[in-house]
Write a protein that holds these residues in place. Structure first.
Motif, mmCIF file in Angstrom:
data_model
loop_
_atom_site.group_PDB
_atom_site.id
_atom_site.type_symbol
_atom_site.label_atom_id
_atom_site.label_comp_id
_atom_site.label_asym_id
_atom_site.label_seq_id
_atom_site.Cartn_x
_atom_site.Cartn_y
_atom_site.Cartn_z
ATOM 1 N N GLN A 1 0.808 -1.200 0.000
ATOM 2 C CA GLN A 1 0.000 0.000 0.000
ATOM 3 C C GLN A 1 0.851 1.265 0.000
ATOM 4 N N THR A 2 2.150 1.186 0.334
ATOM 5 C CA THR A 2 3.009 2.354 0.350
ATOM 6 C C THR A 2 3.750 2.533 -0.965
ATOM 7 N N ARG A 3 3.623 1.610 -1.897
ATOM 8 C CA ARG A 3 4.323 1.675 -3.171
ATOM 9 C C ARG A 3 3.460 2.346 -4.219
ATOM 10 N N ASP A 4 4.114 2.867 -5.255
ATOM 11 C CA ASP A 4 3.391 3.528 -6.344
ATOM 12 C C ASP A 4 2.464 2.544 -7.050
ATOM 13 N N ALA A 5 1.279 3.004 -7.397
ATOM 14 C CA ALA A 5 0.366 2.213 -8.216
ATOM 15 C C ALA A 5 0.844 2.280 -9.656
ATOM 16 N N ILE A 6 1.151 1.130 -10.255
ATOM 17 C CA ILE A 6 1.660 1.089 -11.624
ATOM 18 C C ILE A 6 0.528 0.803 -12.609
ATOM 19 N N VAL A 7 -0.375 -0.108 -12.252
ATOM 20 C CA VAL A 7 -1.557 -0.385 -13.072
ATOM 21 C C VAL A 7 -2.790 -0.052 -12.243
ATOM 22 N N GLU A 8 -3.616 0.858 -12.754
ATOM 23 C CA GLU A 8 -4.868 1.228 -12.087
ATOM 24 C C GLU A 8 -6.003 1.117 -13.108
ATOM 25 N N ILE A 9 -6.983 0.293 -12.784
ATOM 26 C CA ILE A 9 -8.135 0.072 -13.658
ATOM 27 C C ILE A 9 -9.397 0.354 -12.861
ATOM 28 N N ARG A 10 -10.305 1.107 -13.453
ATOM 29 C CA ARG A 10 -11.558 1.435 -12.782
ATOM 30 C C ARG A 10 -12.723 1.262 -13.755
ATOM 31 N N GLY A 11 -13.750 0.539 -13.302
ATOM 32 C CA GLY A 11 -14.990 0.402 -14.057
ATOM 33 C C GLY A 11 -14.810 -0.170 -15.444
ATOM 34 N N LEU A 12 -13.894 -1.113 -15.576
ATOM 35 C CA LEU A 12 -13.551 -1.643 -16.902
ATOM 36 C C LEU A 12 -14.511 -2.744 -17.327
ATOM 37 N N THR B 1 -5.877 -2.666 -8.944
ATOM 38 C CA THR B 1 -4.669 -1.871 -8.723
ATOM 39 C C THR B 1 -3.509 -2.810 -8.443
ATOM 40 N N VAL B 2 -2.415 -2.621 -9.162
ATOM 41 C CA VAL B 2 -1.194 -3.393 -8.932
ATOM 42 C C VAL B 2 -0.063 -2.394 -8.727
ATOM 43 N N ARG B 3 0.720 -2.609 -7.669
ATOM 44 C CA ARG B 3 1.729 -1.631 -7.275
ATOM 45 C C ARG B 3 3.141 -2.076 -7.612
ATOM 46 N N ALA B 4 4.043 -1.134 -7.585
ATOM 47 C CA ALA B 4 5.452 -1.404 -7.864
ATOM 48 C C ALA B 4 5.965 -2.496 -6.935
ATOM 49 N N GLY B 5 6.716 -3.440 -7.492
ATOM 50 C CA GLY B 5 7.282 -4.535 -6.719
ATOM 51 C C GLY B 5 6.385 -5.736 -6.570
ATOM 52 N N GLU B 6 5.134 -5.636 -7.009
ATOM 53 C CA GLU B 6 4.196 -6.750 -6.854
ATOM 54 C C GLU B 6 4.263 -7.726 -8.027
ATOM 55 N N VAL B 7 4.074 -8.993 -7.697
ATOM 56 C CA VAL B 7 3.924 -10.057 -8.686
ATOM 57 C C VAL B 7 2.570 -10.707 -8.416
ATOM 58 N N VAL B 8 1.617 -10.526 -9.327
ATOM 59 C CA VAL B 8 0.260 -11.000 -9.096
ATOM 60 C C VAL B 8 -0.172 -11.933 -10.214
ATOM 61 N N ALA B 9 -1.124 -12.816 -9.897
ATOM 62 C CA ALA B 9 -1.620 -13.799 -10.868
ATOM 63 C C ALA B 9 -3.085 -13.549 -11.174
ATOM 64 N N LEU B 10 -3.451 -13.805 -12.419
ATOM 65 C CA LEU B 10 -4.850 -13.844 -12.838
ATOM 66 C C LEU B 10 -5.219 -15.301 -13.037
ATOM 67 N N LEU B 11 -6.169 -15.778 -12.248
ATOM 68 C CA LEU B 11 -6.578 -17.175 -12.286
ATOM 69 C C LEU B 11 -8.020 -17.278 -12.743
ATOM 70 N N ARG C 1 -4.995 3.655 -16.056
ATOM 71 C CA ARG C 1 -3.805 4.467 -15.811
ATOM 72 C C ARG C 1 -2.617 3.525 -15.698
ATOM 73 N N LEU C 2 -1.564 3.778 -16.492
ATOM 74 C CA LEU C 2 -0.371 2.944 -16.502
ATOM 75 C C LEU C 2 0.842 3.783 -16.139
ATOM 76 N N ASP C 3 1.534 3.377 -15.081
ATOM 77 C CA ASP C 3 2.749 4.063 -14.649
ATOM 78 C C ASP C 3 2.518 5.566 -14.505
ATOM 79 N N GLY C 4 1.368 5.906 -13.905
ATOM 80 C CA GLY C 4 1.056 7.304 -13.629
ATOM 81 C C GLY C 4 0.427 8.075 -14.769
ATOM 82 N N GLU C 5 0.300 7.465 -15.949
ATOM 83 C CA GLU C 5 -0.281 8.142 -17.106
ATOM 84 C C GLU C 5 -1.664 7.580 -17.410
#
Length: 237
Positions: free
Chosen positions: A4-15, A35-45, A71-75
């Motif tokens: 929760q203290t790391r930058d959000a790299i992938v942010e998706i809303r209402g997709l 939301t996926v943050r910097a340093g995270e490794v997450v899986a889609l199952l 929003r990707l990497d702040g953009e």
């Protein structure tokens, strides 16, 4: 990891993503927040047809959503329409792709398979070769830089493919079944390597997988069913 203290790299809303209209309409994804943050490794199952690959391709700016915000990497790159005219450049700048089958070009050696991505991004030949060699050394496959793909083992080829994905230092790495073609030992090595990359490069990694033997290598597991995410935060590991 204090995610929760790391930058959000992938942010998706209402997709949402649907195909067709009326009686033929198919809802591939429905009202997703992620939301996926910097340093995270997450899986889609999830089972086949649940929307995993569609979601991965949307994050990779390959498939256009029907509605939502990305929003990707702040953009902000999507708000009910693409906000970038050159999606190819966006992918080169921000995203690395790793696939189940390494998809290396069979007529190029390992180093040139990595360097070609750098050349597409505008790097000079010598600069691309130097960066490719550095990446292969970092991934401990530098001794195979002059080898053709047909002469590489499965694990070696996948490391070259990872080097290619890292060529332009993306902060988003998307992996589609990255260990499916590997045995348990090599799968574990690849996942440990991806975790190291996420930590050292302050990147996030999102992987589609059915490979239960690597579930414990992820920070969070997101379950997709009928186009919906079960639990916005995923299963904490």
């Amino acid at each position: 990891m204090s995610g929760q203290t790391r930058d959000a790299i992938v942010e998706i809303r209402g997709l949402s993503k649907h195909y067709g209209e009326g009686h033929t309409r198919v809802d591939a994804l429905r009202d997703l927040d992620l939301t996926v943050r910097a340093g995270e490794v997450v899986a889609l199952l999830g089972p086949s047809g649940s929307g995993k690959t569609t979601l991965l391709n949307i994050i990779g700016c390959i498939v256009e959503p029907t509605v939502g915000n990305i929003r990707l990497d702040g953009e902000e790159v999507y708000d009910n329409r693409w906000l970038r005219g050159d999606l190819r450049r966006l992918r080169l700048d921000k995203i690395g792709f790793i696939f189940q089958f390494h998809n290396l070009l069979p007529f190029l050696n390992a180093r040139d398979n990595v360097a070609v991505v750098l050349r597409l991004a505008g790097k000079s030949g010598p600069e691309a070769q130097r960066r490719a060699t550095e990446l292969l050394d970092y991934l401990e496959v530098g001794s195979r830089k002059d080898s053709m793909p047909a002469l590489l083992s499965g694990g070696e080829a996948q490391r070259v493919a990872i080097a290619r994905a890292l060529a332009n230092s993306p902060r988003i790495i998307l992996a589609d079944e990255p260990t499916a073609a590997l045995d348990s030992k090599r799968a574990g090595i690849v996942m440990d390597l991806l975790r190291k990359l996420a930590a050292e490069h302050d990147a996030c990694i999102i992987a589609v997988t059915h490979d239960e033997k690597i579930y414990d290598r992820f920070d969070r597991l997101f379950h997709l069913r009928d186009g919906r995410l079960d639990g916005a935060e995923g299963d904490q590991k």
